[in-house]
Design a protein around this motif. Structure first.
Motif, PDB file in Angstrom:
ATOM      1  N   PHE A 122       0.852  -1.182   0.000  1.00  0.00           N
ATOM      2  CA  PHE A 122       0.000   0.000   0.000  1.00  0.00           C
ATOM      3  C   PHE A 122       0.889   1.233   0.000  1.00  0.00           C
ATOM      4  N   SER A 123       0.631   2.155  -0.903  1.00  0.00           N
ATOM      5  CA  SER A 123       1.446   3.356  -1.022  1.00  0.00           C
ATOM      6  C   SER A 123       1.264   4.246   0.206  1.00  0.00           C
ATOM      7  N   ARG A 124       2.361   4.852   0.645  1.00  0.00           N
ATOM      8  CA  ARG A 124       2.277   5.795   1.763  1.00  0.00           C
ATOM      9  C   ARG A 124       1.982   7.208   1.267  1.00  0.00           C
ATOM     10  N   LEU A 125       2.133   7.425  -0.028  1.00  0.00           N
ATOM     11  CA  LEU A 125       1.934   8.755  -0.590  1.00  0.00           C
ATOM     12  C   LEU A 125       0.534   8.939  -1.163  1.00  0.00           C
ATOM     13  N   PHE A 126       0.008   7.879  -1.772  1.00  0.00           N
ATOM     14  CA  PHE A 126      -1.300   7.964  -2.416  1.00  0.00           C
ATOM     15  C   PHE A 126      -2.179   6.812  -1.941  1.00  0.00           C
ATOM     16  N   GLU A 127      -3.485   7.002  -2.020  1.00  0.00           N
ATOM     17  CA  GLU A 127      -4.420   5.945  -1.665  1.00  0.00           C
ATOM     18  C   GLU A 127      -4.357   4.857  -2.731  1.00  0.00           C
ATOM     19  N   THR A 128      -3.959   3.661  -2.330  1.00  0.00           N
ATOM     20  CA  THR A 128      -3.832   2.558  -3.288  1.00  0.00           C
ATOM     21  C   THR A 128      -5.199   2.200  -3.857  1.00  0.00           C
ATOM     22  N   GLY A 129      -5.293   2.195  -5.199  1.00  0.00           N
ATOM     23  CA  GLY A 129      -6.585   1.960  -5.830  1.00  0.00           C
ATOM     24  C   GLY A 129      -6.775   0.570  -6.370  1.00  0.00           C
ATOM     25  N   LEU A 130      -5.667  -0.135  -6.655  1.00  0.00           N
ATOM     26  CA  LEU A 130      -5.781  -1.437  -7.308  1.00  0.00           C
ATOM     27  C   LEU A 130      -4.560  -2.286  -6.969  1.00  0.00           C
ATOM     28  N   ILE A 131      -4.809  -3.544  -6.604  1.00  0.00           N
ATOM     29  CA  ILE A 131      -3.728  -4.511  -6.390  1.00  0.00           C
ATOM     30  C   ILE A 131      -4.111  -5.795  -7.117  1.00  0.00           C
ATOM     31  N   VAL A 132      -3.217  -6.279  -7.989  1.00  0.00           N
ATOM     32  CA  VAL A 132      -3.465  -7.541  -8.677  1.00  0.00           C
ATOM     33  C   VAL A 132      -2.258  -8.450  -8.515  1.00  0.00           C
ATOM     34  N   GLY A 133      -2.485  -9.735  -8.649  1.00  0.00           N
ATOM     35  CA  GLY A 133      -1.413 -10.717  -8.559  1.00  0.00           C
ATOM     36  C   GLY A 133      -1.123 -11.329  -9.923  1.00  0.00           C
ATOM     37  N   ILE A 134      -0.035 -12.058 -10.006  1.00  0.00           N
ATOM     38  CA  ILE A 134       0.384 -12.701 -11.244  1.00  0.00           C
ATOM     39  C   ILE A 134      -0.013 -14.166 -11.232  1.00  0.00           C
ATOM     40  N   SER A 135      -0.657 -14.601 -12.307  1.00  0.00           N
ATOM     41  CA  SER A 135      -1.049 -15.995 -12.453  1.00  0.00           C
ATOM     42  C   SER A 135       0.010 -16.787 -13.210  1.00  0.00           C
ATOM     43  N   VAL A 136       0.515 -16.205 -14.301  1.00  0.00           N
ATOM     44  CA  VAL A 136       1.545 -16.848 -15.125  1.00  0.00           C
ATOM     45  C   VAL A 136       2.609 -15.815 -15.478  1.00  0.00           C
ATOM     46  N   ASP A 137       3.874 -16.189 -15.320  1.00  0.00           N
ATOM     47  CA  ASP A 137       4.986 -15.342 -15.767  1.00  0.00           C
ATOM     48  C   ASP A 137       6.102 -16.284 -16.199  1.00  0.00           C
ATOM     49  N   ASP A 138       6.029 -16.732 -17.441  1.00  0.00           N
ATOM     50  CA  ASP A 138       6.925 -17.776 -17.940  1.00  0.00           C
ATOM     51  C   ASP A 138       7.873 -17.193 -18.981  1.00  0.00           C
ATOM     52  N   ASN A 139       9.170 -17.242 -18.688  1.00  0.00           N
ATOM     53  CA  ASN A 139      10.179 -16.681 -19.591  1.00  0.00           C
ATOM     54  C   ASN A 139      10.893 -17.730 -20.434  1.00  0.00           C
ATOM     55  N   GLU A 140      10.425 -18.977 -20.346  1.00  0.00           N
ATOM     56  CA  GLU A 140      11.059 -20.023 -21.140  1.00  0.00           C
ATOM     57  C   GLU A 140      10.650 -19.919 -22.605  1.00  0.00           C
ATOM     58  N   GLU A 141      11.522 -20.415 -23.501  1.00  0.00           N
ATOM     59  CA  GLU A 141      11.242 -20.314 -24.936  1.00  0.00           C
ATOM     60  C   GLU A 141      10.001 -21.116 -25.356  1.00  0.00           C
ATOM     61  N   ASP A 142       9.713 -22.174 -24.618  1.00  0.00           N
ATOM     62  CA  ASP A 142       8.576 -23.020 -24.997  1.00  0.00           C
ATOM     63  C   ASP A 142       7.306 -22.687 -24.211  1.00  0.00           C
ATOM     64  N   TRP A 143       7.198 -21.457 -23.718  1.00  0.00           N
ATOM     65  CA  TRP A 143       6.043 -21.079 -22.900  1.00  0.00           C
ATOM     66  C   TRP A 143       4.720 -21.345 -23.629  1.00  0.00           C
ATOM     67  N   HIS A 144       4.722 -21.184 -24.968  1.00  0.00           N
ATOM     68  CA  HIS A 144       3.486 -21.323 -25.748  1.00  0.00           C
ATOM     69  C   HIS A 144       2.951 -22.759 -25.752  1.00  0.00           C
ATOM     70  N   LEU A 145       3.788 -23.727 -25.329  1.00  0.00           N
ATOM     71  CA  LEU A 145       3.315 -25.107 -25.251  1.00  0.00           C
ATOM     72  C   LEU A 145       2.408 -25.324 -24.035  1.00  0.00           C
ATOM     73  N   PHE A 146       2.512 -24.426 -23.066  1.00  0.00           N
ATOM     74  CA  PHE A 146       1.785 -24.592 -21.809  1.00  0.00           C
ATOM     75  C   PHE A 146       0.728 -23.505 -21.565  1.00  0.00           C
ATOM     76  N   TYR A 147       0.930 -22.341 -22.159  1.00  0.00           N
ATOM     77  CA  TYR A 147       0.035 -21.215 -21.901  1.00  0.00           C
ATOM     78  C   TYR A 147      -0.327 -20.512 -23.206  1.00  0.00           C
ATOM     79  N   THR A 148      -1.477 -19.825 -23.212  1.00  0.00           N
ATOM     80  CA  THR A 148      -1.855 -19.035 -24.383  1.00  0.00           C
ATOM     81  C   THR A 148      -1.242 -17.640 -24.328  1.00  0.00           C
ATOM     82  N   ARG A 149      -0.803 -17.236 -23.149  1.00  0.00           N
ATOM     83  CA  ARG A 149      -0.104 -15.963 -22.976  1.00  0.00           C
ATOM     84  C   ARG A 149       1.106 -16.190 -22.093  1.00  0.00           C
ATOM     85  N   ARG A 150       2.176 -15.484 -22.392  1.00  0.00           N
ATOM     86  CA  ARG A 150       3.386 -15.645 -21.569  1.00  0.00           C
ATOM     87  C   ARG A 150       3.159 -15.088 -20.177  1.00  0.00           C
ATOM     88  N   MET A 151       2.348 -14.045 -20.095  1.00  0.00           N
ATOM     89  CA  MET A 151       2.074 -13.446 -18.797  1.00  0.00           C
ATOM     90  C   MET A 151       0.577 -13.239 -18.618  1.00  0.00           C
TER      91      MET A 151
END
Length: 220
Positions: A122-151
């Motif tokens: 949470f920001s100390r300077l501004f009121e935090t408006g949105l927080i989201v998490g990461i579901s997929v973050d794959d940097n491997e060359e074959d990411w497309h074999l497992f996911y439709t999006r790399r991130m």
């Protein structure tokens, strides 16, 4: 689509400097029982003295009544899109609508608490408006074999202030897509929707209401 988004923001203006809502949002699927362990593990989380999160719990009938009350006189296209969707996709769309109108922390029942909410960023300077998490973050060359999006960002657990512009854009985009695919949606069963894919090879379930459109809208 932009017209729908503009009217959402007009009728439900976002207060940038308003304190974020301390709500714990829960949408119950009418066809499934919520596991008791979900309530057990989140009870301590909700009752934290420093947070005092208020539980806002609605079943799908209550959500439908809320959507009708808020949107029928203002942005009826969204209500029509919501009612066009099969019950399973109404549940997905409903997450965003519940968060848009109430504001707070939305959590799926299969989420597991690893860190208390007060320890999230949470920001100390501004009121935090949105927080989201990461579901997929794959940097491997074959990411497309497992996911439709790399991130992908996750829609299973997120925090948003009431009437946040991201949610307005997301709701408008889903509404637009539902009206575009209305004939297909009316013909298909839920299982058929799982099998039907768009040009990227992604299931309609994800590309219309799920993590993919959540991610694409966040990047927009």
């Amino acid at each position: 689509m932009s017209n729908i988004e503009d009217r959402l923001l007009h009728y439900f203006p976002f207060e940038e400097y308003e304190e974020g809502q301390k709500n714990f949002l829960k949408l119950n699927n009418d066809h499934e029982d919520i596991p008791q362990h979900f309530y057990d593990q989140w009870k301590k989380f909700r009752d934290d003295d420093k947070l005092k999160l208020t539980l806002v719990e609605k079943n799908q009938h209550e959500l439908a009544a809320l959507v009708r009350e808020k949107l029928k006189p203002t942005v009826p296209e969204v209500l029509e899109a919501f009612e066009e969707l099969p019950i399973e996709l109404q549940y997905e769309f409903g997450k965003y609508l519940l968060a848009y109108f109430h504001g707070g922390l939305y959590v799926n029942e299969n989420s597991i608490v690893l860190r208390p909410f007060r320890d999230w960023y949470f920001s100390r300077l501004f009121e935090t408006g949105l927080i989201v998490g990461i579901s997929v973050d794959d940097n491997e060359e074959d990411w497309h074999l497992f996911y439709t999006r790399r991130m992908k960002f996750t829609n299973k657990c997120f925090y948003a202030k009431r009437h946040h512009p991201f949610l307005a854009k997301l709701i408008a985009k889903i509404t637009y897509l539902v009206h575009q695919h209305k004939k297909d949606l009316q013909k298909m069963t839920y299982r058929e929707m799982q099998k039907k894919t768009d040009e990227s090879g992604e299931s309609l379930l994800f590309s219309i209401t799920g993590e993919s459109i959540f991610t694409d809208t966040l990047f927009d």
